[in-house]
Write an enzyme that holds these catalytic residues in place. Structure first.
Site, PDB file in Angstrom:
ATOM      1  N   ASP A   1      -7.095  -3.551   8.165  1.00 22.21           N
ATOM      2  CA  ASP A   1      -6.441  -4.591   7.359  1.00 22.21           C
ATOM      3  C   ASP A   1      -5.884  -5.737   8.202  1.00 22.21           C
ATOM      4  O   ASP A   1      -5.352  -6.705   7.648  1.00 22.21           O
ATOM      5  CB  ASP A   1      -5.318  -3.982   6.502  1.00 22.21           C
ATOM      6  CG  ASP A   1      -5.880  -3.125   5.373  1.00 22.21           C
ATOM      7  OD1 ASP A   1      -7.093  -3.200   5.122  1.00 22.21           O
ATOM      8  OD2 ASP A   1      -5.093  -2.375   4.758  1.00 22.21           O
TER       9      ASP A   1
ATOM     10  N   ASN B   1       0.802  -1.224   0.000  1.00 25.28           N
ATOM     11  CA  ASN B   1       0.000   0.000   0.000  1.00 25.28           C
ATOM     12  C   ASN B   1       0.836   1.276   0.000  1.00 25.28           C
ATOM     13  O   ASN B   1       0.295   2.372  -0.160  1.00 25.28           O
ATOM     14  CB  ASN B   1      -1.000  -0.015   1.157  1.00 25.28           C
ATOM     15  CG  ASN B   1      -2.100  -1.038   0.919  1.00 25.28           C
ATOM     16  OD1 ASN B   1      -2.239  -1.546  -0.200  1.00 25.28           O
ATOM     17  ND2 ASN B   1      -2.864  -1.351   1.951  1.00 25.28           N
TER      18      ASN B   1
ATOM     19  N   LEU C   1     -14.060  12.020  -1.642  1.00 23.90           N
ATOM     20  CA  LEU C   1     -13.013  12.870  -1.052  1.00 23.90           C
ATOM     21  C   LEU C   1     -11.892  13.138  -2.064  1.00 23.90           C
ATOM     22  O   LEU C   1     -11.309  14.227  -2.083  1.00 23.90           O
ATOM     23  CB  LEU C   1     -12.443  12.212   0.211  1.00 23.90           C
ATOM     24  CG  LEU C   1     -13.454  12.017   1.349  1.00 23.90           C
ATOM     25  CD1 LEU C   1     -12.863  11.157   2.468  1.00 23.90           C
ATOM     26  CD2 LEU C   1     -13.906  13.377   1.906  1.00 23.90           C
TER      27      LEU C   1
ATOM     28  N   CYS D   1     -16.970  -3.208  -3.985  1.00 18.60           N
ATOM     29  CA  CYS D   1     -15.919  -4.123  -3.596  1.00 18.60           C
ATOM     30  C   CYS D   1     -16.463  -5.003  -2.497  1.00 18.60           C
ATOM     31  O   CYS D   1     -17.380  -4.613  -1.788  1.00 18.60           O
ATOM     32  CB  CYS D   1     -14.754  -3.257  -3.148  1.00 18.60           C
ATOM     33  SG  CYS D   1     -13.531  -3.997  -2.157  1.00 18.60           S
TER      34      CYS D   1
ATOM     35  N   ILE E   1     -15.408   7.590  -3.699  1.00 20.86           N
ATOM     36  CA  ILE E   1     -14.203   8.377  -3.995  1.00 20.86           C
ATOM     37  C   ILE E   1     -14.500   9.875  -3.926  1.00 20.86           C
ATOM     38  O   ILE E   1     -13.780  10.694  -4.495  1.00 20.86           O
ATOM     39  CB  ILE E   1     -13.597   8.010  -5.371  1.00 20.86           C
ATOM     40  CG1 ILE E   1     -14.641   8.169  -6.490  1.00 20.86           C
ATOM     41  CG2 ILE E   1     -13.004   6.623  -5.382  1.00 20.86           C
ATOM     42  CD1 ILE E   1     -14.006   8.272  -7.859  1.00 20.86           C
TER      43      ILE E   1
ATOM     44  N   ARG F   1      -2.452 -11.081  -4.316  1.00 18.05           N
ATOM     45  CA  ARG F   1      -2.491  -9.619  -4.503  1.00 18.05           C
ATOM     46  C   ARG F   1      -1.662  -8.910  -3.445  1.00 18.05           C
ATOM     47  O   ARG F   1      -1.201  -7.785  -3.691  1.00 18.05           O
ATOM     48  CB  ARG F   1      -3.928  -9.113  -4.415  1.00 18.05           C
ATOM     49  CG  ARG F   1      -4.820  -9.660  -5.497  1.00 18.05           C
ATOM     50  CD  ARG F   1      -6.181  -9.067  -5.402  1.00 18.05           C
ATOM     51  NE  ARG F   1      -6.101  -7.608  -5.494  1.00 18.05           N
ATOM     52  CZ  ARG F   1      -7.136  -6.808  -5.607  1.00 18.05           C
ATOM     53  NH1 ARG F   1      -8.345  -7.325  -5.656  1.00 18.05           N
ATOM     54  NH2 ARG F   1      -6.979  -5.510  -5.684  1.00 18.05           N
TER      55      ARG F   1
ATOM     56  N   ARG G   1      -8.701  -1.265  -7.116  1.00 16.61           N
ATOM     57  CA  ARG G   1      -9.186   0.077  -6.804  1.00 16.61           C
ATOM     58  C   ARG G   1      -8.063   1.098  -6.648  1.00 16.61           C
ATOM     59  O   ARG G   1      -8.255   2.281  -6.913  1.00 16.61           O
ATOM     60  CB  ARG G   1     -10.008   0.047  -5.523  1.00 16.61           C
ATOM     61  CG  ARG G   1     -11.314  -0.684  -5.654  1.00 16.61           C
ATOM     62  CD  ARG G   1     -12.081  -0.521  -4.385  1.00 16.61           C
ATOM     63  NE  ARG G   1     -12.154   0.874  -4.004  1.00 16.61           N
ATOM     64  CZ  ARG G   1     -13.096   1.718  -4.406  1.00 16.61           C
ATOM     65  NH1 ARG G   1     -14.069   1.301  -5.159  1.00 16.61           N
ATOM     66  NH2 ARG G   1     -13.062   2.981  -4.024  1.00 16.61           N
TER      67      ARG G   1
END
Ligand code: EPZ
Length: 421
Positions: free
Chosen positions: A308, A23, A125, A116, A123, A400, A92
């Site tokens: 997460d 990330n 923001l 998702c 989105i 991923r 995304r």
């Protein structure tokens, strides 16, 4: 589709090298679009999401070459400003090219990311922030179309209904570095991945203060140069293995893991009966108490407990004696792993965005289905400690975000193999 087959019951013991953070890496690769000079990014994990971002950069006209864990992104101008539906719909985080493209080229056409499995992911923001910097934005045929002359610095409050947003902060920060004048981002995300992105941007010549805090101040510059940067270690991968050490009653040394990035998890692991000790170059993690105990968790933005790691922690809590309450404040619907864990014998009920776990029982291996990245990791952890055999299908979710997971687990004693179908 590949399956992971796990024979449970082996404690994890030994050393695991923690890879670069997915990330952090994804927005950093997008940020390379802000310059037409060459960039070198090292400590890049070998992950499907990273290759999707590389495909996007390639589709825009950049050459990207990998040598070991280093990516070299060629200089030059892009040939297209369109990030297609085919690519964006698979990941995304592709939305992170929106800010750099509009800031550097004055236009961008990025497919609108869809929903998702972990719940709605708006989105608004991102768009609010870019509009505040002067971009004109419209949605047409499923694409976000952004246009601007040179963006203009502004004071932007980026807090949303669920607090700050990681990728919206990344997008606005990347756009602001080339804007004219000063931008102040209020309620910016403080996650280490954003701080790492800011470090890369500074290496490129951006003028940024307050990285890692809720107020980021940017003084725009005309252009950025190429830069080299090593991606920060992945705190979520580290956290997953930390939970694995306590859960299996093993002992892991996590090379490169940083305690300061996982304070909320460390606090909770200690409450449950785990031990986490800082050593030179990493963290030593094991189970301290004879019996592990229940605890309550609420996911929050950084430095709170990360969403997460919620699913993985839930696998541990199913074994902890007593009742644990897990409240999800970032993605209130992110509980898709609960029904699969219950198939393995856990006792979890859901009340809205809260899960109540009656812990202390045993888990029993079963065929289960991975539904998203972190839910899959939770099932792997559950499989490691379950009696008998667990077969996890749809392993592509794990690919991923967890670099070479079955190799890393096998090297520390897990009985795990991948079956290609
Ligand atoms: C990042 O997603 C991560 N992805 C996610 O990691 C992580 O779960 C999430 O941050 C939260 O920590 C990457 O960094 C690539 P957000 P992001 O915007 O930035 C709401 C994983 O498993 N929101 O910080 O897209 C949103 O719905 C993944 O590796 C708005 O309301 O998440 C959520 O409730 C999955 N409007 C909250 O903010 C917006 O415009 C936080 O989401 C944007 C977000």
């Amino acid at each position: 589709m590949d399956k992971l087959v796990i024979e449970g019951g082996e404690p994890l013991s030994g050393a695991v090298r923690i890879s670069g953070a997915k990330n952090a890496c994804l927005p950093i690769l997008a940020a390379s679009l802000l310059t037409d000079k060459r960039c070198m990014i090292s400590n890049v994990p070998d992950l499907k999401d990273v290759s999707t971002m590389v495909d996007i950069l390639t589709s825009l006209g950049r050459d990207v070459a990998r040598d070991g864990d280093t990516l070299e992104i060629s200089g030059g101008s892009v040939k297209s400003v369109t990030a297609s539906y085919e690519l964006v719909s698979t990941m995304r985080a592709s939305i992170a090219v929106l800010g750099p493209l509009v800031a550097r080229y004055g236009e961008a056409r990025v497919s609108f990311p869809g929903g998702c499995v972990i719940g709605p992911r708006p989105i608004d923001l991102h768009l609010k922030g870019l509009r505040a910097l002067g971009a004109e934005i419209r949605i047409e045929e499923g694409y976000i179309i952004a246009a601007a002359g040179r963006l203009k610095g502004s004071r932007i409050y980026l807090g949303g209904h669920f607090g700050s947003s990681v990728l919206a902060t990344a997008n606005i920060l990347m756009a602001a570095v080339l804007a004219e004048g000063e931008t102040i981002i209020e309620d910016a995300a403080c996650e280490p991945e954003i701080a790492d992105l800011a470090d890369f941007l500074r290496a490129m010549g951006a003028d940024i203060e307050g990285r890692g805090t809720p107020t980021i101040r940017v003084r725009g510059v005309r252009e950025l140069k190429g830069a080299s940067h090593a991606v920060v270690p992945d705190r979520i991968e580290a956290g997953t293995y930390m939970i694995g050490a306590v859960l299996t009653d093993g002992r892991l040394f996590l090379e490169n893991a940083r305690a300061e990035h996982n304070l909320a998890l460390i606090d909770k692991l200690r409450e449950c009966g785990g031990a986490v000790e800082e050593r030179a170059g990493g963290l030593d993690v094991y189970r301290r108490a004879d019996r592990i105990r229940a605890t309550d968790i609420t996911t929050l933005t950084y430095p709170g407990f990360p969403t997460d790691l919620q699913a993985q922690m839930m696998s541990l809590l199913t074994l902890c004696e007593g009742i644990s309450v897990v409240t999800e404040k970032i993605y209130p619907e992110r509980f898709i792993h609960v029904s699969e864990l219950n198939r393995m014998g856990s006792d979890i009920i859901l009340e809205g965005s809260t899960a109540i776990i009656k812990g202390g029982g045993r888990l029993s291996g079963a065929p289960v289905m991975a539904s998203d990245l972190r839910a899959s990791a939770a099932l792997v952890l559950a499989g490691l400690v379950a009696d008998g055999r667990t077969e996890i299908s749809r392993v592509y979710h794990l690919d991923r975000g967890y670099e070479h997971i079955e190799d890393k687990l096998s090297a520390v004693g897990a009985k795990v193999c991948r079956v290609r179908e």
